[in-house]
Design an enzyme around this catalytic site. Structure first.
Site, PDB file in Angstrom:
ATOM      1  N   SER A 185      18.468  30.750  49.295  1.00 29.59           N
ATOM      2  CA  SER A 185      17.407  30.320  48.379  1.00 29.59           C
ATOM      3  C   SER A 185      17.152  28.816  48.405  1.00 29.59           C
ATOM      4  O   SER A 185      16.102  28.350  47.989  1.00 29.59           O
ATOM      5  CB  SER A 185      17.721  30.789  46.955  1.00 29.59           C
ATOM      6  OG  SER A 185      18.855  30.124  46.453  1.00 29.59           O
ATOM      7  N   ARG A 186      18.088  28.047  48.929  1.00 26.30           N
ATOM      8  CA  ARG A 186      17.879  26.583  48.978  1.00 26.30           C
ATOM      9  C   ARG A 186      18.889  25.974  49.957  1.00 26.30           C
ATOM     10  O   ARG A 186      19.682  26.696  50.587  1.00 26.30           O
ATOM     11  CB  ARG A 186      18.077  25.963  47.582  1.00 26.30           C
ATOM     12  CG  ARG A 186      19.403  26.312  46.975  1.00 26.30           C
ATOM     13  CD  ARG A 186      19.632  25.611  45.644  1.00 26.30           C
ATOM     14  NE  ARG A 186      20.998  25.875  45.222  1.00 26.30           N
ATOM     15  CZ  ARG A 186      21.366  26.854  44.412  1.00 26.30           C
ATOM     16  NH1 ARG A 186      20.447  27.650  43.901  1.00 26.30           N
ATOM     17  NH2 ARG A 186      22.638  27.035  44.094  1.00 26.30           N
ATOM     18  N   VAL A 232      27.312  38.412  47.819  1.00 23.50           N
ATOM     19  CA  VAL A 232      28.189  38.686  48.972  1.00 23.50           C
ATOM     20  C   VAL A 232      29.646  38.954  48.589  1.00 23.50           C
ATOM     21  O   VAL A 232      30.413  39.441  49.412  1.00 23.50           O
ATOM     22  CB  VAL A 232      28.153  37.543  50.021  1.00 23.50           C
ATOM     23  CG1 VAL A 232      26.768  37.387  50.617  1.00 23.50           C
ATOM     24  CG2 VAL A 232      28.667  36.236  49.445  1.00 23.50           C
ATOM     25  N   SER A 265      33.610  23.567  55.791  1.00 24.95           N
ATOM     26  CA  SER A 265      33.376  22.221  55.261  1.00 24.95           C
ATOM     27  C   SER A 265      34.423  21.258  55.807  1.00 24.95           C
ATOM     28  O   SER A 265      35.553  21.662  56.115  1.00 24.95           O
ATOM     29  CB  SER A 265      33.489  22.233  53.734  1.00 24.95           C
ATOM     30  OG  SER A 265      33.481  20.909  53.240  1.00 24.95           O
ATOM     31  N   TYR A 302      38.079  25.269  46.403  1.00 29.03           N
ATOM     32  CA  TYR A 302      37.018  25.162  47.418  1.00 29.03           C
ATOM     33  C   TYR A 302      37.613  24.848  48.803  1.00 29.03           C
ATOM     34  O   TYR A 302      37.270  25.489  49.802  1.00 29.03           O
ATOM     35  CB  TYR A 302      36.045  24.069  46.983  1.00 29.03           C
ATOM     36  CG  TYR A 302      34.838  23.889  47.881  1.00 29.03           C
ATOM     37  CD1 TYR A 302      33.740  24.753  47.788  1.00 29.03           C
ATOM     38  CD2 TYR A 302      34.786  22.850  48.800  1.00 29.03           C
ATOM     39  CE1 TYR A 302      32.631  24.569  48.599  1.00 29.03           C
ATOM     40  CE2 TYR A 302      33.679  22.669  49.617  1.00 29.03           C
ATOM     41  CZ  TYR A 302      32.600  23.529  49.509  1.00 29.03           C
ATOM     42  OH  TYR A 302      31.493  23.353  50.319  1.00 29.03           O
ATOM     43  N   ALA A 318      40.683  25.378  49.850  1.00 31.22           N
ATOM     44  CA  ALA A 318      41.468  26.527  50.334  1.00 31.22           C
ATOM     45  C   ALA A 318      40.534  27.589  50.908  1.00 31.22           C
ATOM     46  O   ALA A 318      40.816  28.176  51.960  1.00 31.22           O
ATOM     47  CB  ALA A 318      42.310  27.111  49.195  1.00 31.22           C
ATOM     48  N   LYS A 366      37.596  27.109  52.218  1.00 34.16           N
ATOM     49  CA  LYS A 366      36.971  26.620  53.454  1.00 34.16           C
ATOM     50  C   LYS A 366      37.982  26.541  54.590  1.00 34.16           C
ATOM     51  O   LYS A 366      37.642  26.770  55.753  1.00 34.16           O
ATOM     52  CB  LYS A 366      36.312  25.256  53.199  1.00 34.16           C
ATOM     53  CG  LYS A 366      35.128  25.320  52.237  1.00 34.16           C
ATOM     54  CD  LYS A 366      34.040  26.228  52.772  1.00 34.16           C
ATOM     55  CE  LYS A 366      32.796  26.270  51.907  1.00 34.16           C
ATOM     56  NZ  LYS A 366      31.756  27.148  52.438  1.00 34.16           N
ATOM     57  N   ILE A 395      26.506  16.674  52.763  1.00 35.00           N
ATOM     58  CA  ILE A 395      25.107  17.008  53.043  1.00 35.00           C
ATOM     59  C   ILE A 395      24.324  16.935  51.736  1.00 35.00           C
ATOM     60  O   ILE A 395      24.793  17.437  50.701  1.00 35.00           O
ATOM     61  CB  ILE A 395      24.997  18.435  53.641  1.00 35.00           C
ATOM     62  CG1 ILE A 395      25.953  18.619  54.828  1.00 35.00           C
ATOM     63  CG2 ILE A 395      23.552  18.767  54.019  1.00 35.00           C
ATOM     64  CD1 ILE A 395      25.744  17.725  56.016  1.00 35.00           C
TER      65      ILE A 395
HETATM   66  P1  NAP Z   1      23.625  25.268  47.450  1.00 36.41           P
HETATM   67  O1  NAP Z   1      22.439  24.376  47.493  1.00 36.41           O
HETATM   68  O2  NAP Z   1      24.397  25.396  46.205  1.00 36.41           O
HETATM   69  O3  NAP Z   1      23.178  26.724  47.980  1.00 36.41           O
HETATM   70  C1  NAP Z   1      24.094  27.787  48.016  1.00 36.41           C
HETATM   71  C2  NAP Z   1      23.322  29.054  48.238  1.00 36.41           C
HETATM   72  O4  NAP Z   1      24.246  30.163  48.243  1.00 36.41           O
HETATM   73  C3  NAP Z   1      22.329  29.335  47.139  1.00 36.41           C
HETATM   74  O5  NAP Z   1      21.172  29.872  47.717  1.00 36.41           O
HETATM   75  C4  NAP Z   1      23.062  30.369  46.282  1.00 36.41           C
HETATM   76  O6  NAP Z   1      22.199  31.209  45.578  1.00 36.41           O
HETATM   77  C5  NAP Z   1      23.787  31.145  47.341  1.00 36.41           C
HETATM   78  N1  NAP Z   1      24.891  31.916  46.810  1.00 36.41           N
HETATM   79  C6  NAP Z   1      25.912  31.460  46.021  1.00 36.41           C
HETATM   80  N2  NAP Z   1      26.739  32.452  45.731  1.00 36.41           N
HETATM   81  C7  NAP Z   1      26.250  33.567  46.326  1.00 36.41           C
HETATM   82  C8  NAP Z   1      26.680  34.902  46.372  1.00 36.41           C
HETATM   83  N3  NAP Z   1      27.775  35.327  45.747  1.00 36.41           N
HETATM   84  N4  NAP Z   1      25.929  35.800  47.086  1.00 36.41           N
HETATM   85  C9  NAP Z   1      24.814  35.405  47.712  1.00 36.41           C
HETATM   86  N5  NAP Z   1      24.363  34.143  47.700  1.00 36.41           N
HETATM   87  C10 NAP Z   1      25.066  33.233  47.015  1.00 36.41           C
HETATM   88  O7  NAP Z   1      24.675  24.833  48.565  1.00 36.41           O
HETATM   89  P2  NAP Z   1      24.536  24.166  49.997  1.00 36.41           P
HETATM   90  O8  NAP Z   1      24.920  22.752  49.854  1.00 36.41           O
HETATM   91  O9  NAP Z   1      23.256  24.528  50.654  1.00 36.41           O
HETATM   92  O10 NAP Z   1      25.758  24.887  50.701  1.00 36.41           O
HETATM   93  C11 NAP Z   1      25.620  25.956  51.622  1.00 36.41           C
HETATM   94  C12 NAP Z   1      26.963  26.194  52.287  1.00 36.41           C
HETATM   95  O11 NAP Z   1      27.387  24.986  52.931  1.00 36.41           O
HETATM   96  C13 NAP Z   1      28.086  26.530  51.283  1.00 36.41           C
HETATM   97  O12 NAP Z   1      28.957  27.469  51.864  1.00 36.41           O
HETATM   98  C14 NAP Z   1      28.783  25.203  51.089  1.00 36.41           C
HETATM   99  O13 NAP Z   1      30.117  25.372  50.689  1.00 36.41           O
HETATM  100  C15 NAP Z   1      28.672  24.615  52.484  1.00 36.41           C
HETATM  101  N6  NAP Z   1      28.821  23.155  52.543  1.00 36.41           N
HETATM  102  C16 NAP Z   1      27.979  22.326  51.859  1.00 36.41           C
HETATM  103  C17 NAP Z   1      28.155  20.941  51.952  1.00 36.41           C
HETATM  104  C18 NAP Z   1      27.288  19.966  51.242  1.00 36.41           C
HETATM  105  O14 NAP Z   1      27.617  18.759  51.289  1.00 36.41           O
HETATM  106  N7  NAP Z   1      26.207  20.360  50.607  1.00 36.41           N
HETATM  107  C19 NAP Z   1      29.186  20.432  52.736  1.00 36.41           C
HETATM  108  C20 NAP Z   1      30.021  21.300  53.419  1.00 36.41           C
HETATM  109  C21 NAP Z   1      29.816  22.658  53.316  1.00 36.41           C
HETATM  110  P3  NAP Z   1      22.094  31.206  43.944  1.00 36.41           P
HETATM  111  O15 NAP Z   1      20.770  30.647  43.703  1.00 36.41           O
HETATM  112  O16 NAP Z   1      22.193  32.630  43.586  1.00 36.41           O
HETATM  113  O17 NAP Z   1      23.225  30.386  43.394  1.00 36.41           O
END
Ligand code: NAP
Length: 245
Positions: free
Chosen positions: A13-14, A62, A140, A153, A155, A157, A186
């Site tokens: 979604s984002r 999920v 991550s 978080y 653990a 990852k 990010i």
């Molecule tokens: P985000 O903006 O919070 O987006 C997370 C997405 O996952 C949202 O669309 C959320 O939907 C969805 N989601 C959460 N729980 C879910 C579930 N149980 N089932 C289905 N969908 C679910 O996060 P992001 O920064 O884009 O992160 C995406 C991935 O990258 C994550 O795994 C995060 O740990 C990883 N990551 C991010 C960063 C960073 O700096 N941003 C760095 C390293 C790794 P809802 O609208 O329903 O919540």
């Protein structure tokens, strides 16, 4: 990427998930967009259809085995195959160890690690039969480095690395690759809420002197999802501006 490839991405979604979907669609894939958030998931699919990409939205959590089962049966009913799985859905519930609640530990492990396991198990069945697949887990940099206040978080990852490497070994002879992408800091909603002081400190640790974008991560995912990168498996690709080498 040939036109017939079908990519299933979770958490669309984002942020990073949305950027991954757009990058894979731009490379010619048909898309199964899986998200918990109905509005965000369905509006992304409408956007894809308007630009001529075949796409299906499935609202699911999920971390729920029943939901994941439904996702894969709806996806194969619609497209007949799944070539690419991107386990991107992720959450954080930060807190220092001594104050971390058991439910915060469970919630994060359930979505970030168990969710990836459930989706991978379902996808592996289909991909093994096809003798073709690309599985990409979004981990991550903190799974590699650790981070105070994020034991759950980190653990989850770090757990994804073990899942990635074990699955890579099991599925290699079926021509299914399994890799992890480890983003650094990010700019997305997940990191928006960090205090400015923390952001400044983080910036000081990044040799490239900038935070990453969702598109930086999506480019790495598209690379590992390509047909030409089929000899890469069990690897961790850092997308972190040099923060961790
Ligand atoms: P985000 O903006 O919070 O987006 C997370 C997405 O996952 C949202 O669309 C959320 O939907 C969805 N989601 C959460 N729980 C879910 C579930 N149980 N089932 C289905 N969908 C679910 O996060 P992001 O920064 O884009 O992160 C995406 C991935 O990258 C994550 O795994 C995060 O740990 C990883 N990551 C991010 C960063 C960073 O700096 N941003 C760095 C390293 C790794 P809802 O609208 O329903 O919540």
């Amino acid at each position: 990427m040939p036109k017939d490839k079908v990519a299933l991405v979770t958490g669309v979604s984002r942020g990073i998930g949305r950027a991954v979907v757009l990058a894979l669609a731009a490379a010619g894939a048909r898309i199964v967009a899986v998200g918990r958030n109905r509005e965000g998931t369905e509006s992304l699919v409408e956007e894809l259809k308007a630009q001529g990409t075949e796409a299906l939205a499935i609202v699911a959590d999920v971390s729920q085995a029943d939901d994941v089962e439904r996702v894969f049966s709806e996806a194969t009913a619609a497209f007949g195959r799944i070539d690419i799985l991107v386990n991107n859905a992720g959450i954080n519930r930060d807190g220092l160890l001594l104050r971390m609640k058991e439910e915060d530990w469970d919630a994060v492990l359930d979505v970030n690690l168990k969710g990836a396991f459930l989706c991978t198990r379902a996808a592996a069945k289909i991909m093994s039969k096809q003798r073709y697949g690309r599985i990409i887990n979004i981990s991550s940099v903190v799974g590699q480095m650790g981070n105070a206040g994020q034991a759950n978080y980190c653990a989850s990852k770090a757990g994804l690395f073990g899942l990635t490497k074990s699955n890579a070994r099991e599925l290699a002879r079926r021509n299914v690759t399994v890799n992890a992408v480890a983003p650094g800091f990010i700019v997305t909603e997940m990191t928006d809420s960090l205090p400015e002081k923390v952001k400044e400190e983080l910036l000081g640790q990044i040799p490239m002197e900038r935070f990453g974008t969702a598109e930086d991560v999506a480019a790495a995912v598209a690379f590992l999802a390509a047909e030409q990168t089929g000899y890469i498996t069990g690897q961790i690709l850092g997308v972190n501006g040099g923060m961790y080498m």
